[in-house]
Design a protein around this motif. Structure first.
Motif, PDB file in Angstrom:
ATOM      1  N   TYR A   1       9.763  11.859 -15.766  1.00  7.65           N
ATOM      2  CA  TYR A   1       9.568  10.474 -15.317  1.00  7.65           C
ATOM      3  C   TYR A   1       8.502   9.771 -16.160  1.00  7.65           C
ATOM      4  CZ  TYR A   1       8.424   6.496 -12.326  1.00  7.65           C
ATOM      5  OH  TYR A   1       8.186   5.236 -11.859  1.00  7.65           O
TER       6      TYR A   1
ATOM      7  N   LEU B   1       8.938   1.494 -13.595  1.00  7.75           N
ATOM      8  CA  LEU B   1       7.709   1.765 -12.871  1.00  7.75           C
ATOM      9  C   LEU B   1       7.905   1.381 -11.409  1.00  7.75           C
ATOM     10  CD1 LEU B   1       4.774   2.673 -13.032  1.00  7.75           C
ATOM     11  CD2 LEU B   1       4.133   0.313 -13.538  1.00  7.75           C
ATOM     12  N   ALA B   2       7.887   2.350 -10.518  1.00  3.44           N
ATOM     13  CA  ALA B   2       8.132   2.126  -9.100  1.00  3.44           C
ATOM     14  C   ALA B   2       7.448   3.237  -8.312  1.00  3.44           C
ATOM     15  CB  ALA B   2       9.643   2.090  -8.816  1.00  3.44           C
ATOM     16  N   TRP B   3       7.584   3.194  -6.995  1.00  6.51           N
ATOM     17  CA  TRP B   3       6.919   4.209  -6.178  1.00  6.51           C
ATOM     18  C   TRP B   3       7.900   5.161  -5.501  1.00  6.51           C
ATOM     19  CZ3 TRP B   3       7.990   4.690  -0.995  1.00  6.51           C
ATOM     20  CH2 TRP B   3       8.645   3.609  -0.384  1.00  6.51           C
ATOM     21  N   ARG B   4       9.153   4.724  -5.252  1.00  5.59           N
ATOM     22  CA  ARG B   4      10.083   5.561  -4.484  1.00  5.59           C
ATOM     23  C   ARG B   4      10.440   6.854  -5.217  1.00  5.59           C
ATOM     24  NH1 ARG B   4      11.812   0.399  -2.999  1.00  5.59           N
ATOM     25  NH2 ARG B   4      11.929   0.045  -0.741  1.00  5.59           N
TER      26      ARG B   4
ATOM     27  N   PRO C   1       8.959   8.486  -7.853  1.00 11.80           N
ATOM     28  CA  PRO C   1       7.852   9.448  -7.954  1.00 11.80           C
ATOM     29  C   PRO C   1       7.514  10.119  -6.621  1.00 11.80           C
ATOM     30  CG  PRO C   1       7.321   7.454  -9.157  1.00 11.80           C
ATOM     31  CD  PRO C   1       8.576   7.174  -8.389  1.00 11.80           C
ATOM     32  N   ALA C   2       7.637   9.368  -5.521  1.00 10.85           N
ATOM     33  CA  ALA C   2       7.363   9.967  -4.205  1.00 10.85           C
ATOM     34  C   ALA C   2       8.388  11.047  -3.876  1.00 10.85           C
ATOM     35  CB  ALA C   2       7.376   8.876  -3.131  1.00 10.85           C
TER      36      ALA C   2
ATOM     37  N   ASP D   1      13.765  -0.510  -6.184  1.00  7.68           N
ATOM     38  CA  ASP D   1      12.358  -0.274  -6.452  1.00  7.68           C
ATOM     39  C   ASP D   1      11.650  -1.551  -6.860  1.00  7.68           C
ATOM     40  OD1 ASP D   1      12.257   2.442  -5.907  1.00  7.68           O
ATOM     41  OD2 ASP D   1      13.121   2.939  -7.858  1.00  7.68           O
TER      42      ASP D   1
END
Length: 288
Positions: free
Chosen positions: A96, A107-110, A112-113, A288
Motif C-alpha cells: 500500500y 490515500l484513504a483510511w478504510r 489501511p484499516a 474512500d
C-alpha cells in the motif's frame, strides 16, 4: 484472489512431501514448468513478445521474484519461523505504501484499516502456532534479509499495476505472468548455480517430479496468473491482503490432519482474518 489464497495454502503441504533438494534450483525448475504451461496460452495472444519499453519492467518484476525467493530460502536457515511469519504480514501494508508512492493507490483510511486488521489476525495465527512449538520472536541478520525479501514481494504487484495503468505492460495477464516468471526463474536459477549443490537434483524421485509439476502448474503458473488478473481491477494493497488467508488455509489443513491440535488459541486470529477478508470483499475504493 480467494482461489489464489487456497492454492497457495495447499502448496505448503505439497512442498513438505518433497525430498530435501536445492531450494533455489527447485524454484527455478518450478518457474520453468510454469512457463511451459503458460506458453500454450501465450503463443496465441497478439503481442506476446515484449517490446523494448516493457522488457526493463519485466526484468524488474523478475528481480522482485528472485529477491523474495532468494531471501526466503537464505533466511530460512538464519531466522525463526515465527519471526519470518511475523515479518511477512507487513507485505500488504508495504504494498500500500509503495503503491501510494507509485501513484497506483489512493490515500484513504478504510483500506489501511482493513490491512491492519488482517495483519493483526495473521499475527494471532503465527503466535498461536508459536505457543505450540515454543518459538521465540527475534530480529537479526536473517530477519533483516527476509524483510528485504518482503519489500521485493510487495513491489511486484505495484510494478505490475503501474505498468498496466500506463500501457507499458500488455493487457494479457498470461503474457505478464509468463515473462515475469521466466525472467525471475532465470535469475533464481543463476543464483542457485552459484550457491547450491545443483547435482543433488539428480537424486529427485518420481514422486518429487510429480509434485514439482503440480507446484509449477498450480502453485506458480495459476497463482501468478490469478494475481495478474486481479491487478486489472484491484490495487496492490488489496491484492496482497488476500495473503492473510494463506495461514488460515494451512491451519485448516493442520486440523484435518491432526484434530487434537484444535484449540481456543487459534480463534482470535482466525476471526480477525475472516473479518478483514469480508470487509475487503465489500470494500469500495471510490468510497474512500
Amino acid at each position: 484472489m480467494l482461489l489464489w489464497a487456497s492454492l497457495v495454502g495447499l502448496s505448503f503441504p505439497a512442498v513438505g512431501l518433497m525430498s530435501a533438494l536445492p531450494p533455489l534450483s527447485l524454484t527455478a525448475l518450478r518457474f520453468a514448468i510454469a512457463c511451459l504451461g503458460l506458453a500454450l496460452l501465450v503463443r496465441r495472444v497478439p503481442g506476446a513478445w515484449p517490446g523494448w519499453r516493457s522488457l526493463p519492467l519485466f526484468a524488474a518484476m523478475g528481480l522482485c521474484l528472485a529477491g523474495f525467493f532468494g531471501a526466503m530460502f537464505w533466511a530460512a536457515h538464519h531466522a525463526t519461523a515465527l519471526s519470518m511469519a511475523t515479518l511477512y504480514v507487513t507485505v500488504p501494508l508495504l504494498a500500500y505504501g509503495l503503491g501510494l508512492g507509485a501513484g497506483v493507490e489512493r490515500l484513504a483510511w478504510r483500506l489501511p484499516a482493513i490491512l491492519a486488521l488482517g495483519a493483526t489476525g495473521a499475527l494471532g495465527l503465527a503466535f498461536a502456532e508459536a505457543l505450540e512449538r515454543g518459538g521465540a520472536l527475534r530480529f537479526g541478520v536473517g530477519e533483516a534479509v527476509f524483510f528485504l525479501g518482503c519489500l521485493c514481494s510487495a513491489l511486484y504487484p505495484v510494478l505490475s499495476k503501474w505498468g498496466l495503468t500506463r500501457g507499458v505492460l500488455p493487457a494479457s495477464a498470461a503474457v505478464r505472468t509468463f515473462w515475469s516468471l521466466g525472467l525471475g526463474g532465470v535469475l533464481i536459477g543463476l543464483l542457485g548455480l552459484a550457491v547450491e549443490p545443483v547435482g543433488r537434483l539428480a537424486t529427485m524421485s518420481w514422486r518429487d517430479g510429480l509434485l514439482l509439476v503440480y507446484l509449477g502448474l498450480a502453485s506458480s503458473a495459476l497463482t501468478f496468473w490469478l494475481m495478474q488478473r486481479a491487478t486489472a481491477v484491484l490495487t496492490p494493497g488489496a491484492i496482497t491482503a488476500y495473503g492473510y488467508l494463506v495461514p488460515f488455509v494451512s491451519m485448516l489443513l493442520l486440523f484435518i490432519e491432526t484434530p487434537s491440535r484444535l484449540g481456543w488459541s487459534w480463534l482470535p486470529g482466525s476471526a480477525l482474518v475472516l473479518l478483514a477478508i469480508g470487509l475487503l470483499l465489500r470494500h469500495d475504493p471510490t468510497a474512500d
